[in-house]
Design a protein around this motif. Structure first.
Motif, PDB file in Angstrom:
ATOM      1  N   GLU A  99      46.552  57.405  65.443  1.00  0.00           N
ATOM      2  CA  GLU A  99      45.662  56.842  64.439  1.00  0.00           C
ATOM      3  C   GLU A  99      44.973  57.936  63.622  1.00  0.00           C
ATOM      4  OE1 GLU A  99      44.786  54.843  62.067  1.00  0.00           O
ATOM      5  OE2 GLU A  99      44.792  53.177  63.489  1.00  0.00           O
ATOM      6  N   SER A 100      44.653  57.616  62.394  1.00  0.00           N
ATOM      7  CA  SER A 100      43.956  58.546  61.508  1.00  0.00           C
ATOM      8  C   SER A 100      42.559  58.856  62.054  1.00  0.00           C
ATOM      9  CB  SER A 100      43.839  57.926  60.108  1.00  0.00           C
ATOM     10  OG  SER A 100      42.766  58.494  59.390  1.00  0.00           O
ATOM     11  N   PRO A 101      42.204  60.133  62.196  1.00  0.00           N
ATOM     12  CA  PRO A 101      40.864  60.499  62.690  1.00  0.00           C
ATOM     13  C   PRO A 101      39.756  59.972  61.779  1.00  0.00           C
ATOM     14  CG  PRO A 101      42.341  62.401  62.741  1.00  0.00           C
ATOM     15  CD  PRO A 101      43.051  61.319  61.983  1.00  0.00           C
ATOM     16  N   GLU A 102      39.972  59.990  60.473  1.00  0.00           N
ATOM     17  CA  GLU A 102      38.946  59.515  59.544  1.00  0.00           C
ATOM     18  C   GLU A 102      38.708  58.024  59.723  1.00  0.00           C
ATOM     19  OE1 GLU A 102      39.049  60.630  55.469  1.00  0.00           O
ATOM     20  OE2 GLU A 102      39.778  62.657  55.875  1.00  0.00           O
ATOM     21  N   TRP A 103      39.778  57.265  59.967  1.00  0.00           N
ATOM     22  CA  TRP A 103      39.624  55.830  60.184  1.00  0.00           C
ATOM     23  C   TRP A 103      38.851  55.565  61.482  1.00  0.00           C
ATOM     24  CZ3 TRP A 103      39.481  51.041  58.589  1.00  0.00           C
ATOM     25  CH2 TRP A 103      39.587  50.011  59.526  1.00  0.00           C
ATOM     26  N   GLU A 158      44.658  61.682  55.443  1.00  0.00           N
ATOM     27  CA  GLU A 158      43.501  61.608  56.340  1.00  0.00           C
ATOM     28  C   GLU A 158      43.737  62.387  57.632  1.00  0.00           C
ATOM     29  OE1 GLU A 158      41.531  57.232  55.300  1.00  0.00           O
ATOM     30  OE2 GLU A 158      42.926  57.459  56.994  1.00  0.00           O
ATOM     31  N   SER A 159      44.983  62.647  57.952  1.00  0.00           N
ATOM     32  CA  SER A 159      45.322  63.234  59.251  1.00  0.00           C
ATOM     33  C   SER A 159      45.417  64.751  59.230  1.00  0.00           C
ATOM     34  CB  SER A 159      46.640  62.634  59.758  1.00  0.00           C
ATOM     35  OG  SER A 159      46.523  61.234  59.896  1.00  0.00           O
ATOM     36  N   VAL A 160      45.168  65.373  58.093  1.00  0.00           N
ATOM     37  CA  VAL A 160      45.206  66.837  57.997  1.00  0.00           C
ATOM     38  C   VAL A 160      43.896  67.328  57.391  1.00  0.00           C
ATOM     39  CG1 VAL A 160      47.711  66.966  57.792  1.00  0.00           C
ATOM     40  CG2 VAL A 160      46.322  66.718  55.729  1.00  0.00           C
ATOM     41  N   THR A 161      43.551  68.557  57.693  1.00  0.00           N
ATOM     42  CA  THR A 161      42.336  69.159  57.116  1.00  0.00           C
ATOM     43  C   THR A 161      42.677  70.190  56.056  1.00  0.00           C
ATOM     44  OG1 THR A 161      42.325  70.763  58.931  1.00  0.00           O
ATOM     45  CG2 THR A 161      40.976  68.782  59.198  1.00  0.00           C
ATOM     46  N   LYS A 162      43.900  70.728  56.105  1.00  0.00           N
ATOM     47  CA  LYS A 162      44.375  71.671  55.095  1.00  0.00           C
ATOM     48  C   LYS A 162      45.675  71.138  54.491  1.00  0.00           C
ATOM     49  CE  LYS A 162      42.362  75.822  57.231  1.00  0.00           C
ATOM     50  NZ  LYS A 162      42.664  77.163  57.787  1.00  0.00           N
TER      51      LYS A 162
END
Length: 344
Positions: free
Chosen positions: A131-135, A62-66
């Protein structure tokens, strides 16, 4: 609660439960109380590790985009490096202590040593973990299990089939490996131990490569299918080389192949579940998959008749490996159906 704070709790909880195991009384000292205390501490370790896996794996993707697959594979490799650390510690202790001391203080030292990694990891997480950006963007739910079973029961079945499949095929060979190397192939305990120690490195490499396949193939579904097909193609020739060709070192190759789906799973779960129930789904899906995997070695051994000859093991292992691969392919087909249904 979010991923970050859970990871503080799970690290301390699992580390302290393992550390306290080193202080347990023996059966001769405490009788049935020693067994009860051991079971309680093992339950605690499992409880905290369940939360550790559910939070850390999902947080990594969740913490990376690539390169999500690479992140998943590296996270999984951490487990293998931990196993290597335990094996290495045990070897050092067993080497420098007399054999009689291993049953008194030696095994305790191995458990106590885990507090070092616990403290280091806790400090590391305190400094660098965010914290996870998605969360943080996700809508909170009061009852994750209720939402999961009401709205996402079909994705959960899809995840369970995948985890049951890869854990089953993985444990088919992993659990009987010491017996096969020593009793079937006739390797010495020292040589068998060396091969099994190097398995940790093979595991780590396979996890990372499986994760990279997600990125190279453009998605977790394709990666799961490809890893399942690789397994199906290479099962028989690799097992033939190990058992009929008496080449125990090929266990390392097979372990690399068998662990490929592990690097895929975190991204696979992320793609199937929304962030607000994802950790719950991971804990249930992954640990639920071990229900079938727990029987893998028993079923395979019964089919082989616990023989010390290689002949019966070849069909027993091959058939059970195929079962695990087919479960993953069924999961892939269900995942494709879910994607098509979303588009409609």
């Amino acid at each position: 609660m979010g991923r970050r704070y859970v990871l503080y709790i799970t690290m301390l909880g699992a580390g302290m439960a393992s550390f306290l195991t080193g202080f347990l009384p023996t059966y001769a000292q405490a009788g049935i109380a020693a067994i009860i205390l051991l079971l309680l501490l093992r339950f605690a370790v499992g409880f905290f590790l369940g939360g550790e896996y559910s939070a850390s794996g999902i947080m990594s993707v969740e913490s990376v985009t690539k390169w999500r697959g690479l992140a998943s594979g590296i996270m999984q490799a951490g487990f293998d490096l931990g196993v290597f650390g335990v094996t290495f510690t045990y070897t050092i202790v067993a080497t420098y202590l007399p054999s009689s001391a291993m049953t008194t203080i030696g095994w305790r030292i191995v458990f106590w040593s885990g507090i070092i990694t616990t403290v280091v990891a806790f400090i590391f997480r305190g400094r660098f973990l965010t914290e996870s950006p998605e969360w943080e963007r996700a809508e909170r739910v009061k009852s994750p299990y209720k939402v999961l079973f009401r709205n996402y029961w079909l994705p959960m079945i899809t995840i369970l089939l995948a985890t049951m499949g890869f854990l089953y095929e993985y444990y088919v060979m992993l659990e009987p490996s010491p017996f096969i190397l020593q009793d079937v192939l006739g390797y010495s305990a020292a040589l068998a131990g060396l091969i099994l120690t190097v398995l940790s490195a093979s595991d780590a490499a396979g996890s990372v490569f499986g994760g990279v396949l997600v990125d190279l193939l453009g998605g977790s579904r394709k990666a799961l299918l490809v890893t399942a097909l690789i397994l199906l193609i290479l099962i028989y020739p690799t097992m033939y080389g190990i058992l009929i060709g008496y080449n125990g070192w090929l266990v390392l190759l097979w372990d690399f192949i068998a662990v490929l789906p592990v690097g895929v799973m975190q991204v696979y779960i992320r793609d199937l579940l929304p962030a607000n129930v994802r950790s719950t789904g991971t804990g249930l899906g992954y640990n639920g998959g071990t229900w079938l995997a727990a029987w893998a070695a028993i079923i395979t051994t019964l089919m082989a008749g616990a023989s010390t000859e290689p002949g019966p093991w070849l069909p027993a292992i091959t058939i059970n490996m195929v079962i695990g691969s087919v479960l993953m392919i069924i999961s892939y087909l269900m995942a494709v159906y879910l994607v098509l249904r979303r588009r409609e």
